[in-house]
Design an enzyme around this catalytic site. Structure first.
Site, PDB file in Angstrom:
ATOM      1  N   GLY A  53       0.783  -1.234   0.000  1.00 57.15           N
ATOM      2  CA  GLY A  53       0.000   0.000   0.000  1.00 57.15           C
ATOM      3  C   GLY A  53       0.810   1.275   0.000  1.00 57.15           C
ATOM      4  O   GLY A  53       0.454   2.240   0.665  1.00 57.15           O
ATOM      5  N   MET A  92      -5.060  -5.864  -6.721  1.00 55.49           N
ATOM      6  CA  MET A  92      -4.691  -6.774  -7.804  1.00 55.49           C
ATOM      7  C   MET A  92      -5.835  -7.660  -8.305  1.00 55.49           C
ATOM      8  O   MET A  92      -5.600  -8.623  -9.024  1.00 55.49           O
ATOM      9  CB  MET A  92      -3.499  -7.639  -7.376  1.00 55.49           C
ATOM     10  CG  MET A  92      -2.250  -6.826  -7.057  1.00 55.49           C
ATOM     11  SD  MET A  92      -1.749  -5.683  -8.368  1.00 55.49           S
ATOM     12  CE  MET A  92      -1.217  -6.840  -9.617  1.00 55.49           C
ATOM     13  N   LEU A 115     -12.087  -5.770 -11.068  1.00 57.19           N
ATOM     14  CA  LEU A 115     -13.445  -5.486 -10.596  1.00 57.19           C
ATOM     15  C   LEU A 115     -14.447  -5.933 -11.654  1.00 57.19           C
ATOM     16  O   LEU A 115     -14.216  -5.771 -12.852  1.00 57.19           O
ATOM     17  CB  LEU A 115     -13.605  -3.989 -10.332  1.00 57.19           C
ATOM     18  CG  LEU A 115     -12.713  -3.424  -9.219  1.00 57.19           C
ATOM     19  CD1 LEU A 115     -12.794  -1.905  -9.208  1.00 57.19           C
ATOM     20  CD2 LEU A 115     -13.092  -4.001  -7.864  1.00 57.19           C
ATOM     21  N   HIS A 136      -1.721   3.426 -12.775  1.00 58.33           N
ATOM     22  CA  HIS A 136      -1.141   2.327 -13.549  1.00 58.33           C
ATOM     23  C   HIS A 136       0.303   2.676 -13.907  1.00 58.33           C
ATOM     24  O   HIS A 136       0.582   3.799 -14.315  1.00 58.33           O
ATOM     25  CB  HIS A 136      -1.975   2.114 -14.825  1.00 58.33           C
ATOM     26  CG  HIS A 136      -1.471   0.983 -15.659  1.00 58.33           C
ATOM     27  ND1 HIS A 136      -1.634  -0.330 -15.295  1.00 58.33           N
ATOM     28  CD2 HIS A 136      -0.785   0.978 -16.834  1.00 58.33           C
ATOM     29  CE1 HIS A 136      -1.077  -1.101 -16.221  1.00 58.33           C
ATOM     30  NE2 HIS A 136      -0.552  -0.337 -17.148  1.00 58.33           N
TER      31      HIS A 136
END
Length: 192
Positions: free
Chosen positions: A14, A91, A94, A110
């Site tokens: 994170g 990762m 969705l 990205h």
């Protein structure tokens, strides 16, 4: 004006989540982080977020249908009052249904200069193609992988001695600078 409530989805350490949380501490930041959620209960980023006093939620998708897993994440985000979502090293892809429920309210960072190198292994692919520059892109999440509208980019010059790892490290530094700035600007444009 009340700050916008941001939810962050992570799968690992994170570092982009941390950059967003650190930026949210500025007095003029238009957002606060209301929840950090993960598909991996052991994700190191969850422990760090908790240490910072941020609410967390973890739910493993193992052994359950994707709609059920995403319903749990969705419920946690809504219960926390989240208005928009930032993906920060999340990762999992969705589902179209999840993206539709949060239409134009999910962003991702990205590690390439989109539209080049969607998906994984972006740095190795840029090196293999002999590119002169690499970088990162913040974009709206749509049903198309890494295909939504671009909100911001940062470039990194590729050096002759670069490996995928050294390039990734330099791009990550730019991600940490770019993501909070772009998210803050984007959130001020969202209708309430």
């Amino acid at each position: 004006m009340a700050r916008r409530k941001l939810g962050i989805l992570i799968s690992g350490r994170g570092s982009n989540m941390a950059a967003l949380i650190e930026a949210s501490r500025a007095e003029d930041c238009p957002y606060e982080v209301a929840l950090v959620a993960s598909d991996k209960p052991e994700a190191p980023g969850l422990a760090w977020a908790r240490e910072q006093g941020i609410a967390t939620f973890a739910h493993s998708p193992k052994g359950i249908p994707k709609p059920e897993y995403e319903a749990a994440i969705d419920a946690a985000l809504r219960e926390a009052g989240v208005e928009a979502i930032a993906l920060a090293g999340y990762m999992r892809l969705l589902s179209d249904d999840f993206v539709t429920r949060w239409r134009d309210r999910i962003v991702n960072i990205h590690p390439s200069l989109l539209p080049k190198y969607k998906g994984l292994d972006t740095h190795a692919r840029a090196l293999a193609m002999g590119d002169q520059k690499a970088g990162c892109t913040v974009h709206i999440v749509t049903e198309e992988l890494d295909g939504g509208s671009i909100l911001g980019q940062a470039e990194v010059r590729i050096e002759a001695r670069d490996t995928a790892e050294t390039l990734a490290a330099r791009v990550l530094g730019e991600e940490h600078r770019l993501y909070p700035k772009v998210v803050a600007k984007w959130l001020t444009t969202l209708p309430r």
